[in-house]
Design a protein around this motif. Structure first.
Motif, PDB file in Angstrom:
ATOM      1  N   ARG A 132       0.837  -1.207   0.000  1.00  0.00           N
ATOM      2  CA  ARG A 132       0.000   0.000   0.000  1.00  0.00           C
ATOM      3  C   ARG A 132       0.867   1.251   0.000  1.00  0.00           C
ATOM      4  O   ARG A 132       0.608   2.197  -0.718  1.00  0.00           O
ATOM      5  CB  ARG A 132      -0.892   0.018   1.260  1.00  0.00           C
ATOM      6  N   ARG A 133       1.904   1.223   0.823  1.00  0.00           N
ATOM      7  CA  ARG A 133       2.754   2.393   0.985  1.00  0.00           C
ATOM      8  C   ARG A 133       3.486   2.757  -0.315  1.00  0.00           C
ATOM      9  O   ARG A 133       3.782   3.915  -0.573  1.00  0.00           O
ATOM     10  CB  ARG A 133       3.761   2.158   2.123  1.00  0.00           C
ATOM     11  N   GLU A 134       3.773   1.735  -1.116  1.00  0.00           N
ATOM     12  CA  GLU A 134       4.511   1.976  -2.365  1.00  0.00           C
ATOM     13  C   GLU A 134       3.691   2.763  -3.379  1.00  0.00           C
ATOM     14  O   GLU A 134       4.233   3.290  -4.342  1.00  0.00           O
ATOM     15  CB  GLU A 134       4.925   0.635  -3.001  1.00  0.00           C
ATOM     16  N   GLN A 135       2.368   2.791  -3.186  1.00  0.00           N
ATOM     17  CA  GLN A 135       1.461   3.485  -4.113  1.00  0.00           C
ATOM     18  C   GLN A 135       1.744   3.133  -5.570  1.00  0.00           C
ATOM     19  O   GLN A 135       1.970   3.999  -6.419  1.00  0.00           O
ATOM     20  CB  GLN A 135       1.556   4.998  -3.906  1.00  0.00           C
ATOM     21  N   ILE A 136       1.729   1.848  -5.823  1.00  0.00           N
ATOM     22  CA  ILE A 136       1.988   1.333  -7.168  1.00  0.00           C
ATOM     23  C   ILE A 136       0.785   1.649  -8.054  1.00  0.00           C
ATOM     24  O   ILE A 136      -0.351   1.443  -7.643  1.00  0.00           O
ATOM     25  CB  ILE A 136       2.196  -0.202  -7.104  1.00  0.00           C
ATOM     26  N   PRO A 137       1.007   2.145  -9.269  1.00  0.00           N
ATOM     27  CA  PRO A 137      -0.139   2.368 -10.160  1.00  0.00           C
ATOM     28  C   PRO A 137      -0.786   1.017 -10.513  1.00  0.00           C
ATOM     29  O   PRO A 137      -0.083   0.011 -10.665  1.00  0.00           O
ATOM     30  CB  PRO A 137       0.474   3.023 -11.396  1.00  0.00           C
ATOM     31  N   PRO A 138      -2.149   0.986 -10.644  1.00  0.00           N
ATOM     32  CA  PRO A 138      -2.849  -0.288 -10.867  1.00  0.00           C
ATOM     33  C   PRO A 138      -2.263  -1.125 -11.995  1.00  0.00           C
ATOM     34  O   PRO A 138      -2.199  -2.353 -11.905  1.00  0.00           O
ATOM     35  CB  PRO A 138      -4.274   0.164 -11.201  1.00  0.00           C
ATOM     36  N   LYS A 139      -1.787  -0.476 -13.055  1.00  0.00           N
ATOM     37  CA  LYS A 139      -1.256  -1.210 -14.202  1.00  0.00           C
ATOM     38  C   LYS A 139      -0.027  -2.047 -13.845  1.00  0.00           C
ATOM     39  O   LYS A 139       0.185  -3.135 -14.390  1.00  0.00           O
ATOM     40  CB  LYS A 139      -0.854  -0.203 -15.299  1.00  0.00           C
ATOM     41  N   ALA A 140       0.779  -1.517 -12.920  1.00  0.00           N
ATOM     42  CA  ALA A 140       2.011  -2.214 -12.550  1.00  0.00           C
ATOM     43  C   ALA A 140       1.838  -3.058 -11.289  1.00  0.00           C
ATOM     44  O   ALA A 140       2.785  -3.684 -10.811  1.00  0.00           O
ATOM     45  CB  ALA A 140       3.130  -1.199 -12.336  1.00  0.00           C
ATOM     46  N   MET A 141       0.610  -3.064 -10.766  1.00  0.00           N
ATOM     47  CA  MET A 141       0.345  -3.669  -9.456  1.00  0.00           C
ATOM     48  C   MET A 141       0.860  -5.106  -9.337  1.00  0.00           C
ATOM     49  O   MET A 141       1.570  -5.448  -8.393  1.00  0.00           O
ATOM     50  CB  MET A 141      -1.165  -3.621  -9.184  1.00  0.00           C
ATOM     51  N   LEU A 142       0.513  -5.934 -10.326  1.00  0.00           N
ATOM     52  CA  LEU A 142       0.839  -7.348 -10.237  1.00  0.00           C
ATOM     53  C   LEU A 142       2.357  -7.565 -10.231  1.00  0.00           C
ATOM     54  O   LEU A 142       2.915  -8.181  -9.313  1.00  0.00           O
ATOM     55  CB  LEU A 142       0.187  -8.090 -11.405  1.00  0.00           C
ATOM     56  N   GLU A 143       3.010  -7.038 -11.260  1.00  0.00           N
ATOM     57  CA  GLU A 143       4.462  -7.252 -11.370  1.00  0.00           C
ATOM     58  C   GLU A 143       5.221  -6.654 -10.189  1.00  0.00           C
ATOM     59  O   GLU A 143       6.095  -7.313  -9.621  1.00  0.00           O
ATOM     60  CB  GLU A 143       4.997  -6.637 -12.675  1.00  0.00           C
ATOM     61  N   ASP A 144       4.872  -5.436  -9.826  1.00  0.00           N
ATOM     62  CA  ASP A 144       5.608  -4.792  -8.733  1.00  0.00           C
ATOM     63  C   ASP A 144       5.358  -5.480  -7.400  1.00  0.00           C
ATOM     64  O   ASP A 144       6.269  -5.590  -6.569  1.00  0.00           O
ATOM     65  CB  ASP A 144       5.234  -3.299  -8.640  1.00  0.00           C
ATOM     66  N   SER A 145       4.121  -5.959  -7.194  1.00  0.00           N
ATOM     67  CA  SER A 145       3.832  -6.672  -5.937  1.00  0.00           C
ATOM     68  C   SER A 145       4.622  -7.965  -5.864  1.00  0.00           C
ATOM     69  O   SER A 145       5.116  -8.341  -4.798  1.00  0.00           O
ATOM     70  CB  SER A 145       2.340  -7.006  -5.825  1.00  0.00           C
ATOM     71  N   VAL A 146       4.739  -8.640  -7.001  1.00  0.00           N
ATOM     72  CA  VAL A 146       5.499  -9.898  -7.012  1.00  0.00           C
ATOM     73  C   VAL A 146       6.975  -9.618  -6.734  1.00  0.00           C
ATOM     74  O   VAL A 146       7.620 -10.335  -5.951  1.00  0.00           O
ATOM     75  CB  VAL A 146       5.293 -10.655  -8.343  1.00  0.00           C
ATOM     76  N   THR A 147       7.515  -8.566  -7.339  1.00  0.00           N
ATOM     77  CA  THR A 147       8.913  -8.183  -7.080  1.00  0.00           C
ATOM     78  C   THR A 147       9.115  -7.927  -5.587  1.00  0.00           C
ATOM     79  O   THR A 147      10.063  -8.418  -4.971  1.00  0.00           O
ATOM     80  CB  THR A 147       9.283  -6.907  -7.869  1.00  0.00           C
ATOM     81  N   LEU A 148       8.172  -7.163  -5.031  1.00  0.00           N
ATOM     82  CA  LEU A 148       8.250  -6.847  -3.605  1.00  0.00           C
ATOM     83  C   LEU A 148       8.135  -8.118  -2.756  1.00  0.00           C
ATOM     84  O   LEU A 148       8.851  -8.285  -1.769  1.00  0.00           O
ATOM     85  CB  LEU A 148       7.097  -5.910  -3.261  1.00  0.00           C
ATOM     86  N   TYR A 149       7.245  -9.009  -3.163  1.00  0.00           N
ATOM     87  CA  TYR A 149       7.033 -10.254  -2.407  1.00  0.00           C
ATOM     88  C   TYR A 149       8.301 -11.100  -2.384  1.00  0.00           C
ATOM     89  O   TYR A 149       8.708 -11.604  -1.337  1.00  0.00           O
ATOM     90  CB  TYR A 149       5.866 -11.040  -3.009  1.00  0.00           C
ATOM     91  N   LEU A 150       8.930 -11.250  -3.543  1.00  0.00           N
ATOM     92  CA  LEU A 150      10.166 -12.045  -3.603  1.00  0.00           C
ATOM     93  C   LEU A 150      11.210 -11.487  -2.637  1.00  0.00           C
ATOM     94  O   LEU A 150      11.841 -12.241  -1.884  1.00  0.00           O
ATOM     95  CB  LEU A 150      10.741 -12.063  -5.025  1.00  0.00           C
ATOM     96  N   ARG A 151      11.383 -10.170  -2.683  1.00  0.00           N
ATOM     97  CA  ARG A 151      12.377  -9.544  -1.822  1.00  0.00           C
ATOM     98  C   ARG A 151      11.991  -9.738  -0.348  1.00  0.00           C
ATOM     99  O   ARG A 151      12.829 -10.024   0.500  1.00  0.00           O
ATOM    100  CB  ARG A 151      12.456  -8.038  -2.160  1.00  0.00           C
ATOM    101  N   TYR A 152      10.704  -9.598  -0.095  1.00  0.00           N
ATOM    102  CA  TYR A 152      10.184  -9.692   1.275  1.00  0.00           C
ATOM    103  C   TYR A 152      10.381 -11.097   1.862  1.00  0.00           C
ATOM    104  O   TYR A 152      10.786 -11.250   3.012  1.00  0.00           O
ATOM    105  CB  TYR A 152       8.696  -9.329   1.240  1.00  0.00           C
ATOM    106  N   VAL A 153      10.104 -12.112   1.045  1.00  0.00           N
ATOM    107  CA  VAL A 153      10.267 -13.503   1.520  1.00  0.00           C
ATOM    108  C   VAL A 153      11.730 -13.755   1.878  1.00  0.00           C
ATOM    109  O   VAL A 153      12.044 -14.335   2.923  1.00  0.00           O
ATOM    110  CB  VAL A 153       9.784 -14.514   0.454  1.00  0.00           C
ATOM    111  N   LEU A 154      12.635 -13.284   1.019  1.00  0.00           N
ATOM    112  CA  LEU A 154      14.061 -13.523   1.271  1.00  0.00           C
ATOM    113  C   LEU A 154      14.552 -12.717   2.481  1.00  0.00           C
ATOM    114  O   LEU A 154      15.431 -13.165   3.204  1.00  0.00           O
ATOM    115  CB  LEU A 154      14.883 -13.200   0.023  1.00  0.00           C
TER     116      LEU A 154
END
Lengths: 216, 216
Positions: A87-109
């Motif tokens: 939420r804080r990243e304020q990702i535009p809806p168009k990039a939501m999926l890809e950017d969330s996945v990028t963030l998730y990968l980093r977050y898991v590690l």
């Protein structure tokens, strides 16, 4: 003569208690992170790893299950904090999926031990802990459903259906977490492939959601 | 006087060997089914449960990993046999989803120990076994993709995309298996809810697949 204590050593009783508790949870996480199932750990091993006497354990937890539940709870907090970060990243809806996945990968590690615990114990040996992880996953799915509803891209779907779809997404996220944790280091191609596949899987789900019509 | 052996006791050497091997794998399955992670089992426990002497183990398996891999392999065969059973039922396409899910629930419960092993060890303590389960899941997904292609309901999707979608379905199936195994007995309402939710999840995925357009 009384020994002089450095100011940073002047811990209050409460601070010391919190520190011991955290040493115990970290020790259990470390041991499960080495591939030991939580149910195979003994109290003695955990206190040895934590560097505290066995009796200290009972000042913090009634039994091993209670320690396990504390780990599940903090894993749940970690999961939900991910949503806050997205939420804080304020990702535009168009990039939501890809950017969330990028963030998730980093977050898991970045939270390797916590995710290894949740991913491993969600079908691990203790029914008490499995059920607690289910509840945390449902809790996370409910929050995700609210976030997806907030995006406004699926205005015609009942919130009940959004919960079901979020549950499917959370299951997929946790499956991916186990794969992410097993990625061989220094093989960025494998990481790219996993990421690409993961994005495609989520796209299928969101495409299905976009065409979903609830029964009237 | 030589003791008279009943005819059913006249096992050949090969039969006896097969029987011991099966006693060892069944013993390991039984112990993991009690909630013990596979990596926490010792050779001695397994042979004791199997009722054979420890030395007999090495006539069948080089080490515990090899026994674990044999369990993964037979779990993979069990998974793929499910597809054969679904094919054999000749379910009309309209009822495919619901009837397959009904069959799957029954199948998981009929192969409780094998599914508990696969569901538990797929994020369990041994990287060797985790990776072997990933390979079996991919193998199963590839066969599922062929079956879905054979139905002819998604004629415009590349086989590569069908593989990705099948992988998503297999992940969802294995997540559901863990939930099915934890269903409280004598609570048919919980079973119905799980089944309904599981069908809806698969519907979202197939709806997404039906609207998928591959990049040219």
């Amino acid at each position: 003569m009384k020994p002089v204590r450095a100011p940073e050593a002047q811990e209050s009783r409460d601070e010391r208690k919190l520190r011991t508790r955290s040493q115990l949870t970290q020790a259990a996480l470390k041991l499960t992170g080495q591939g030991r199932g939580f149910t195979s750990l003994s109290l003695r091993e955990i206190t040895r790893e934590a560097g505290v006497v066995p009796a200290a354990f009972y000042r913090h937890f009634r039994d091993l299950d209670e320690l396990g539940l504390a780990l599940v709870e903090s894993g749940g907090v970690t999961l939900r904090r991910l949503l806050r970060e997205i939420r804080r990243e304020q990702i535009p809806p168009k990039a939501m999926l890809e950017d969330s996945v990028t963030l998730y990968l980093r977050y898991v590690l970045a939270h390797r031990l916590e995710f290894a615990f949740i991913a491993g114990e969600r079908s691990g040996g203790s029914p008490v802990i499995r059920n607690a992880i289910r509840r945390e996953a449902a809790h996370f799915a409910a929050e995700l459903a609210q976030d997806v509803a907030g995006l406004g891209t699926l205005p015609e779907i009942k919130i009940e259906t959004l919960h079901m779809i979020s549950g499917l997404i959370v299951g997929t996220l946790l499956n991916a977490a186990a794969d992410i944790l097993d990625l061989p280091e220094a093989q960025p191609l494998r990481t790219q492939e996993l990421k690409r596949n993961f994005i495609l899987e989520l796209k299928v789900i969101f495409l299905g959601a976009a065409h979903w019509r609830d029964a009237p």
